[in-house]
Motif scaffolding. Structure first.
Motif, PDB file in Angstrom:
ATOM      1  N   SER A 146     -40.652  47.232   7.070  1.00  0.00           N
ATOM      2  CA  SER A 146     -41.945  46.668   6.702  1.00  0.00           C
ATOM      3  C   SER A 146     -42.819  47.759   6.093  1.00  0.00           C
ATOM      4  CB  SER A 146     -42.639  46.074   7.935  1.00  0.00           C
ATOM      5  OG  SER A 146     -43.970  45.706   7.615  1.00  0.00           O
ATOM      6  N   LEU A 147     -43.459  47.443   4.977  1.00  0.00           N
ATOM      7  CA  LEU A 147     -44.371  48.400   4.347  1.00  0.00           C
ATOM      8  C   LEU A 147     -45.798  48.249   4.855  1.00  0.00           C
ATOM      9  CD1 LEU A 147     -43.253  48.546   0.593  1.00  0.00           C
ATOM     10  CD2 LEU A 147     -42.480  49.905   2.554  1.00  0.00           C
ATOM     11  N   SER A 148     -46.008  47.379   5.831  1.00  0.00           N
ATOM     12  CA  SER A 148     -47.356  47.216   6.379  1.00  0.00           C
ATOM     13  C   SER A 148     -47.708  48.414   7.248  1.00  0.00           C
ATOM     14  CB  SER A 148     -47.443  45.939   7.208  1.00  0.00           C
ATOM     15  OG  SER A 148     -48.700  45.867   7.844  1.00  0.00           O
ATOM     16  N   ASP A 149     -48.803  49.086   6.903  1.00  0.00           N
ATOM     17  CA  ASP A 149     -49.287  50.211   7.706  1.00  0.00           C
ATOM     18  C   ASP A 149     -50.477  49.809   8.575  1.00  0.00           C
ATOM     19  OD1 ASP A 149     -51.154  49.906   5.712  1.00  0.00           O
ATOM     20  OD2 ASP A 149     -50.875  51.888   4.826  1.00  0.00           O
ATOM     21  N   PRO A 153     -47.849  53.908  11.477  1.00  0.00           N
ATOM     22  CA  PRO A 153     -48.320  55.033  10.648  1.00  0.00           C
ATOM     23  C   PRO A 153     -47.451  55.206   9.402  1.00  0.00           C
ATOM     24  CG  PRO A 153     -48.193  55.667  12.966  1.00  0.00           C
ATOM     25  CD  PRO A 153     -47.525  54.327  12.857  1.00  0.00           C
ATOM     26  N   TRP A 154     -48.079  55.552   8.298  1.00  0.00           N
ATOM     27  CA  TRP A 154     -47.332  55.692   7.052  1.00  0.00           C
ATOM     28  C   TRP A 154     -46.228  56.749   7.122  1.00  0.00           C
ATOM     29  CZ3 TRP A 154     -46.075  52.787   3.310  1.00  0.00           C
ATOM     30  CH2 TRP A 154     -45.516  53.317   2.142  1.00  0.00           C
ATOM     31  N   PRO A 155     -46.444  57.911   7.782  1.00  0.00           N
ATOM     32  CA  PRO A 155     -45.341  58.880   7.862  1.00  0.00           C
ATOM     33  C   PRO A 155     -44.094  58.307   8.529  1.00  0.00           C
ATOM     34  CG  PRO A 155     -47.403  59.939   8.449  1.00  0.00           C
ATOM     35  CD  PRO A 155     -47.692  58.469   8.340  1.00  0.00           C
ATOM     36  N   VAL A 156     -44.246  57.394   9.474  1.00  0.00           N
ATOM     37  CA  VAL A 156     -43.096  56.753  10.113  1.00  0.00           C
ATOM     38  C   VAL A 156     -42.356  55.894   9.094  1.00  0.00           C
ATOM     39  CG1 VAL A 156     -42.379  55.096  11.877  1.00  0.00           C
ATOM     40  CG2 VAL A 156     -44.153  56.779  12.399  1.00  0.00           C
ATOM     41  N   ILE A 157     -43.111  55.154   8.286  1.00  0.00           N
ATOM     42  CA  ILE A 157     -42.509  54.309   7.257  1.00  0.00           C
ATOM     43  C   ILE A 157     -41.770  55.159   6.226  1.00  0.00           C
ATOM     44  CG2 ILE A 157     -43.011  52.651   5.404  1.00  0.00           C
ATOM     45  CD1 ILE A 157     -45.409  51.712   7.111  1.00  0.00           C
ATOM     46  N   VAL A 158     -42.363  56.291   5.852  1.00  0.00           N
ATOM     47  CA  VAL A 158     -41.733  57.189   4.883  1.00  0.00           C
ATOM     48  C   VAL A 158     -40.404  57.715   5.425  1.00  0.00           C
ATOM     49  CG1 VAL A 158     -41.932  59.437   3.729  1.00  0.00           C
ATOM     50  CG2 VAL A 158     -43.868  57.857   3.740  1.00  0.00           C
ATOM     51  N   GLY A 179     -53.515  41.953  -0.924  1.00  0.00           N
ATOM     52  CA  GLY A 179     -54.691  42.168  -1.761  1.00  0.00           C
ATOM     53  C   GLY A 179     -55.296  43.543  -1.582  1.00  0.00           C
ATOM     54  N   ARG A 180     -55.208  44.080  -0.365  1.00  0.00           N
ATOM     55  CA  ARG A 180     -55.797  45.395  -0.086  1.00  0.00           C
ATOM     56  C   ARG A 180     -54.764  46.505  -0.037  1.00  0.00           C
ATOM     57  NH1 ARG A 180     -59.620  43.904   4.993  1.00  0.00           N
ATOM     58  NH2 ARG A 180     -57.788  42.619   5.454  1.00  0.00           N
ATOM     59  N   ARG A 181     -53.505  46.172   0.189  1.00  0.00           N
ATOM     60  CA  ARG A 181     -52.454  47.178   0.272  1.00  0.00           C
ATOM     61  C   ARG A 181     -51.602  47.113  -0.998  1.00  0.00           C
ATOM     62  NH1 ARG A 181     -48.656  46.502   3.043  1.00  0.00           N
ATOM     63  NH2 ARG A 181     -48.837  44.311   3.654  1.00  0.00           N
ATOM     64  N   ILE A 228     -45.526  40.752  -6.917  1.00  0.00           N
ATOM     65  CA  ILE A 228     -45.211  40.962  -5.511  1.00  0.00           C
ATOM     66  C   ILE A 228     -46.457  40.726  -4.671  1.00  0.00           C
ATOM     67  CG2 ILE A 228     -44.447  42.645  -3.783  1.00  0.00           C
ATOM     68  CD1 ILE A 228     -42.853  44.038  -5.978  1.00  0.00           C
ATOM     69  N   GLY A 229     -46.293  40.011  -3.565  1.00  0.00           N
ATOM     70  CA  GLY A 229     -47.407  39.754  -2.663  1.00  0.00           C
ATOM     71  C   GLY A 229     -46.919  39.647  -1.233  1.00  0.00           C
ATOM     72  N   MET A 230     -47.764  39.160  -0.328  1.00  0.00           N
ATOM     73  CA  MET A 230     -47.425  39.079   1.085  1.00  0.00           C
ATOM     74  C   MET A 230     -46.336  38.054   1.369  1.00  0.00           C
ATOM     75  SD  MET A 230     -48.620  41.128   3.314  1.00  0.00           S
ATOM     76  CE  MET A 230     -48.473  40.193   4.838  1.00  0.00           C
ATOM     77  N   LEU A 231     -46.151  37.087   0.502  1.00  0.00           N
ATOM     78  CA  LEU A 231     -45.116  36.072   0.712  1.00  0.00           C
ATOM     79  C   LEU A 231     -43.802  36.449   0.037  1.00  0.00           C
ATOM     80  CD1 LEU A 231     -47.262  32.832   0.249  1.00  0.00           C
ATOM     81  CD2 LEU A 231     -46.625  33.988   2.382  1.00  0.00           C
TER      82      LEU A 231
END
Length: 321
Positions: A146-149, A153-158, A179-181, A228-231
């Motif tokens: 998941s790219l949701s931060d 935390p973003w470093p975990v996603i990276v 919309g915000r990310r 690309i969006g949330m869906l």
């Protein structure tokens, strides 16, 4: 309570994954679970997708950021002796409400067998639904990130992106953009391009099996230019994935063992047996290379593995620096 008091029935919480959203992809158990529920709790979009099954039920709609409220609502209604169904599209245990519900219950003192039953009803995930629409991209090893931060935390996603890309997994990206990310998908693309060829096939699937379904086949180099969006779920191929006649396919690996699809094994390979470079064959290969004078670090570099893996073959555990 005295002997004349009515015994209140035990409540129940059913965590229902109803699949991608199309009625024909909902399991029989998911339908039955919603039918037996007194209360149905869910995000407004999920409620709308199963509205035909909700006659006569108390329906509680919650917003996208009110996940814990949904858990607490289910707990309170179950304590009152009701059957509460928490619903989610896809599989409720995959980026869904099963985890937070169990966390809330355990924190509240609930334990399995304590009176209130909890059942998880699995459903087809967005990952498998999207894959079915574009061919067979998940036929070999894959992972989802998941790219949701918002909670991670973003470093975990990276770290996860780098590890998955380096290990040549097919990668499914959930929550790629909102919309915000908007920058996360760009960063993910940059990281993946360090390990994957620009022409790596990518499928961008929006609202699989729903009215606004949209499918785009593209490449890793052009992925971020897609809508690309949330869906949306983004499927990124590995080094073997190919697109042919509009189908995105990841080979299972038969070419490593067989000459074509006639069943004739390649030299040194046997049907039903590990590959010549399976575990035992690989260990034998390492020992032979060491006997020929190659250093452990050189062998590790050849196989793109940590030196500790070579040390483990020869029973020489490497001490931490």
């Amino acid at each position: 309570m005295n002997a004349t008091d009515p015994i209140q029935k035990a409540g129940k919480i059913i965590l229902v994954g109803f699949g991608p959203g199309a009625p024909e992809h909902m399991s029989l158990r998911a339908r039955a679970a919603i039918a037996e529920a007194d209360v149905v709790i869910g995000y407004a979009t999920y409620i709308r997708l199963v509205k035909d099954l909700l006659d006569g039920k108390l329906v509680i709609r919650k917003g996208m950021t009110e996940e814990l409220d949904r858990c607490n609502e289910a707990w309170e209604h179950a304590r009152q002796g009701k059957i509460a169904a928490v619903i989610s599209s896809g599989d409720i245990g995959v980026y869904g409400m099963a985890g937070p519900t169990y966390e809330v219950l355990l924190q509240a003192g609930w334990r399995p067998g304590s009176g209130i039953e909890v059942e998880v009803v699995p459903g087809a995930t967005a990952l498998s639904a999207c894959a079915a629409l574009v061919g067979a991209p998940l036929t070999h090893d894959f992972c989802s990130i998941s790219l949701s931060d918002l909670l991670t935390p973003w470093p975990v996603i990276v770290r996860r992106l780098n590890a998955a890309a380096h290990a040549d997994f097919v990668v499914a990206l959930y929550n790629p953009k909102s919309g915000r990310r908007t920058g996360q998908i760009i960063e993910a693309q940059r990281i993946l391009l360090r390990h994957r060829a620009p022409e790596t096939p990518v499928a961008v699937v929006k609202s699989a099996y729903r009215k606004k379904q949209a499918i785009q086949l593209t490449t890793l180099a052009q992925m971020a230019e897609s809508e690309i969006g949330m869906l949306t779920t983004v499927l990124i191929g590995n080094s073997s994935t190919f697109v042919q006649d509009g189908l995105m396919i990841t080979p299972r690996g038969y070419a490593n063992k067989y000459a074509g699809f006639g069943g004739q094994a390649l030299a040194g390979e046997q049907a039903g047996r590990s590959l010549s470079l399976g575990l035992e064959g690989w260990q034998a290969d390492v020992r032979e290379r060491l006997a020929q004078g190659q250093h452990a670090e050189e062998i590790a570099c050849f196989f793109d593995l940590p030196p500790e893996e070579i040390d483990a073959v020869i029973g020489n555990p490497r001490l931490p620096a």
